[in-house]
Design an enzyme around this catalytic site. Sequence first.
Site, PDB file in Angstrom:
ATOM      1  N   LYS A 196       0.862  -1.197   0.000  1.00 49.75           N
ATOM      2  CA  LYS A 196       0.000   0.000   0.000  1.00 49.75           C
ATOM      3  C   LYS A 196       0.892   1.239   0.000  1.00 49.75           C
ATOM      4  O   LYS A 196       1.455   1.596   1.025  1.00 49.75           O
ATOM      5  CB  LYS A 196      -0.886  -0.027   1.253  1.00 49.75           C
ATOM      6  CG  LYS A 196      -2.216   0.680   1.119  1.00 49.75           C
ATOM      7  CD  LYS A 196      -2.176   2.165   0.913  1.00 49.75           C
ATOM      8  CE  LYS A 196      -1.985   2.955   2.187  1.00 49.75           C
ATOM      9  NZ  LYS A 196      -1.871   4.414   1.887  1.00 49.75           N
ATOM     10  N   GLY A 248       6.704   4.757   8.378  1.00 48.78           N
ATOM     11  CA  GLY A 248       5.894   5.975   8.444  1.00 48.78           C
ATOM     12  C   GLY A 248       6.009   6.614   9.806  1.00 48.78           C
ATOM     13  O   GLY A 248       7.036   6.466  10.488  1.00 48.78           O
ATOM     14  N   SER A 249       4.951   7.279  10.210  1.00 44.19           N
ATOM     15  CA  SER A 249       5.012   8.039  11.458  1.00 44.19           C
ATOM     16  C   SER A 249       4.939   7.120  12.677  1.00 44.19           C
ATOM     17  O   SER A 249       4.348   6.040  12.626  1.00 44.19           O
ATOM     18  CB  SER A 249       3.866   9.045  11.501  1.00 44.19           C
ATOM     19  OG  SER A 249       2.640   8.363  11.478  1.00 44.19           O
ATOM     20  N   THR A 250       5.502   7.593  13.773  1.00 37.62           N
ATOM     21  CA  THR A 250       5.469   6.820  15.020  1.00 37.62           C
ATOM     22  C   THR A 250       4.027   6.641  15.494  1.00 37.62           C
ATOM     23  O   THR A 250       3.647   5.578  15.982  1.00 37.62           O
ATOM     24  CB  THR A 250       6.326   7.541  16.083  1.00 37.62           C
ATOM     25  OG1 THR A 250       7.682   7.536  15.612  1.00 37.62           O
ATOM     26  CG2 THR A 250       6.264   6.849  17.430  1.00 37.62           C
ATOM     27  N   GLU A 251       3.223   7.670  15.271  1.00 38.05           N
ATOM     28  CA  GLU A 251       1.817   7.617  15.687  1.00 38.05           C
ATOM     29  C   GLU A 251       1.088   6.445  15.032  1.00 38.05           C
ATOM     30  O   GLU A 251       0.456   5.623  15.709  1.00 38.05           O
ATOM     31  CB  GLU A 251       1.193   8.933  15.243  1.00 38.05           C
ATOM     32  CG  GLU A 251      -0.055   9.313  15.941  1.00 38.05           C
ATOM     33  CD  GLU A 251      -0.563  10.638  15.358  1.00 38.05           C
ATOM     34  OE1 GLU A 251      -0.182  11.010  14.233  1.00 38.05           O
ATOM     35  OE2 GLU A 251      -1.341  11.282  16.064  1.00 38.05           O
ATOM     36  N   GLY A 253       2.505   3.960  13.517  1.00 38.19           N
ATOM     37  CA  GLY A 253       3.224   2.740  13.911  1.00 38.19           C
ATOM     38  C   GLY A 253       2.667   2.160  15.211  1.00 38.19           C
ATOM     39  O   GLY A 253       2.507   0.941  15.342  1.00 38.19           O
ATOM     40  N   GLU A 270       9.387   0.823  10.922  1.00 41.12           N
ATOM     41  CA  GLU A 270      10.478   1.785  10.714  1.00 41.12           C
ATOM     42  C   GLU A 270       9.832   3.157  10.796  1.00 41.12           C
ATOM     43  O   GLU A 270       9.080   3.549   9.909  1.00 41.12           O
ATOM     44  CB  GLU A 270      11.132   1.518   9.360  1.00 41.12           C
ATOM     45  CG  GLU A 270      12.530   2.057   9.277  1.00 41.12           C
ATOM     46  CD  GLU A 270      12.545   3.441   8.694  1.00 41.12           C
ATOM     47  OE1 GLU A 270      12.493   4.402   9.495  1.00 41.12           O
ATOM     48  OE2 GLU A 270      12.600   3.560   7.473  1.00 41.12           O
ATOM     49  N   CYS A 304      13.518  10.006   7.335  1.00 37.68           N
ATOM     50  CA  CYS A 304      13.325   9.582   8.727  1.00 37.68           C
ATOM     51  C   CYS A 304      14.634   9.686   9.517  1.00 37.68           C
ATOM     52  O   CYS A 304      14.620   9.980  10.702  1.00 37.68           O
ATOM     53  CB  CYS A 304      12.772   8.175   8.776  1.00 37.68           C
ATOM     54  SG  CYS A 304      13.642   7.048   7.704  1.00 37.68           S
ATOM     55  N   GLU A 401       9.744  15.537  15.388  1.00 40.52           N
ATOM     56  CA  GLU A 401      10.188  15.347  14.011  1.00 40.52           C
ATOM     57  C   GLU A 401       9.472  16.358  13.119  1.00 40.52           C
ATOM     58  O   GLU A 401       8.246  16.354  13.023  1.00 40.52           O
ATOM     59  CB  GLU A 401       9.843  13.914  13.559  1.00 40.52           C
ATOM     60  CG  GLU A 401      10.396  13.586  12.200  1.00 40.52           C
ATOM     61  CD  GLU A 401      10.090  12.159  11.746  1.00 40.52           C
ATOM     62  OE1 GLU A 401       8.936  11.711  11.897  1.00 40.52           O
ATOM     63  OE2 GLU A 401      11.003  11.489  11.243  1.00 40.52           O
TER      64      GLU A 401
END
Length: 490
Positions: A196, A248-251, A253, A270, A304, A401
Amino acid sequence: MPQKQGTPALQDIADWAYAPAPQATDVVRIAPENGLFIGGEFVPAADGRQFATVNPATEEPLAQVAEAGQADVDRAVAAAAAAYEQVWRPMPGRERAKYLYRIARIIQERAREFAVLESLDNGKPIRESRDVDVPLAAAHFFYYAGWADKLEYAGLGPAPQPLGVAGQVIPWNFPLLMAAWKLAPALAAGNTCVLKPAETTPLTALLLAEVCQQAGLPPGVVNVLTGDGAAGAALVAHPGVRKVAFTGSTEVGKEIAAAVAGTGKKLTLELGGKAANIVFDDAPVDQAVEGIVGGIFFNQGHVCCAGSRLLVQESVAEPVLDRLRRRVATLRLGDPLDKNTDVGAINSRAQLDKIRELSDSGQEEGAERWSPPCELPERGFWFPPTIFTGVSQSHRIAREEIFGPVLSVLTFRTPEEAVAKANNTPYGLSAGIWTDKGSRILWMAKRLRAGVVWANTFNKFDPASPFGGYRESGYGREGGRHGLAAYLDA
Ligand code: NDP
């Protein structure tokens, strides 16, 4: 500040003229409407929904792209599961390798097409898509092709087995390269994939799907679902998926980790970063300045592992910053398809808003903001290279970030202080050290909590080298032999 004799003023540097060097776009043919790639065919979404992808440098729509829904996720996972059982898993590794080599070679043959399409859809300078993204994507397929028939020698047990269908969700900052990072090791290990891509950058993943067709890859081995976060969430949650890989973003993730918990699915994440690029007083200043510039302004800072925090030893802060400003004043911002461009467009309005908001917070919290004299194009999403000095560790620009061309500068006096400041972040993806002393590099590298530590260089990538994070930067490794572990049940 008075100019030293013979040293040009920043405005003069910014005015240096370059003749335009536009890249021709006629190598690319963008279909007005693009389907999902399921079972080896391009098909419309089951409910016929589409969305537009735009050129961030002009805000003009490039194409309509199918928007995958739950029914499409079901279809794609079923196609990948059938291909896994019937074709890909039983196929000897040496045969799988041939397809990966073929894909790698076709990427090379169609490199210019990929590079132009990536710059159109993403906004990154053609110099970067041409010289970094596309060659590295091909290199990943070449590298993992070499592993496909040698899995039992990867140090993961005598007979490691593939997992099944891999659901892979990727971001917009390196659309083709992230697709290669995900697909190549998964396929080499004998898994099949449903990928995706990000909503704002679907086009090179679709071109890669076309390359899979061209390479004669058996239908269903690779499937590409364009769509939004909901499609990503549906893919991650699908019971037919045995392995989830996310960048992608930590959120997001964290949401994915919660969705996958207890399902037995293997997961690699990651996520974001807030890397420290640490410059000691014995560093070669000109090289360090190049490394600082490449560390934060490469790909508009949409990286990143970007060196978004410069930690410079106090005794050399002034000369380093002086040279840094001069160097940044030479960066050319503008048309991503001009071969002279160093800084392209921000990928989306949403990302531009986020960069603006965080940069404004830096100013409000008391840091000093600087950008070189530079004109922004009228249309499109643009943000000038920006340096903040006088940053303290509590400022948001030192902790969050930004994912844009914004550098926060902090100083330190001793190596211990540099380590403490570098590690003072919930992230831990990368770090850079600039010094003349090998012993200091080793001393620092041992103490820095970062998955990757570069010494006297920055943002160096190689398919043979593992990459990944600590703490809120995620877990698992991509690249190298380590990258195979995520796709094998060893
Ligand atoms: P996201 O993490 O939201 O997007 C990454 C991918 O995940 C996209 O394909 C996205 O789809 C998809 N996605 C979104 N929500 C879900 C979900 N709930 N379940 C599964 N997949 C999902 O990043 P953004 O693009 O929104 O960027 C936000 C911030 O994240 C940036 O400002 C930056 O700070 C950081 N970021 C970090 C990256 C990194 O490599 N470390 C890469 C990208 C962003 P869709 O495109 O439709 O949203």
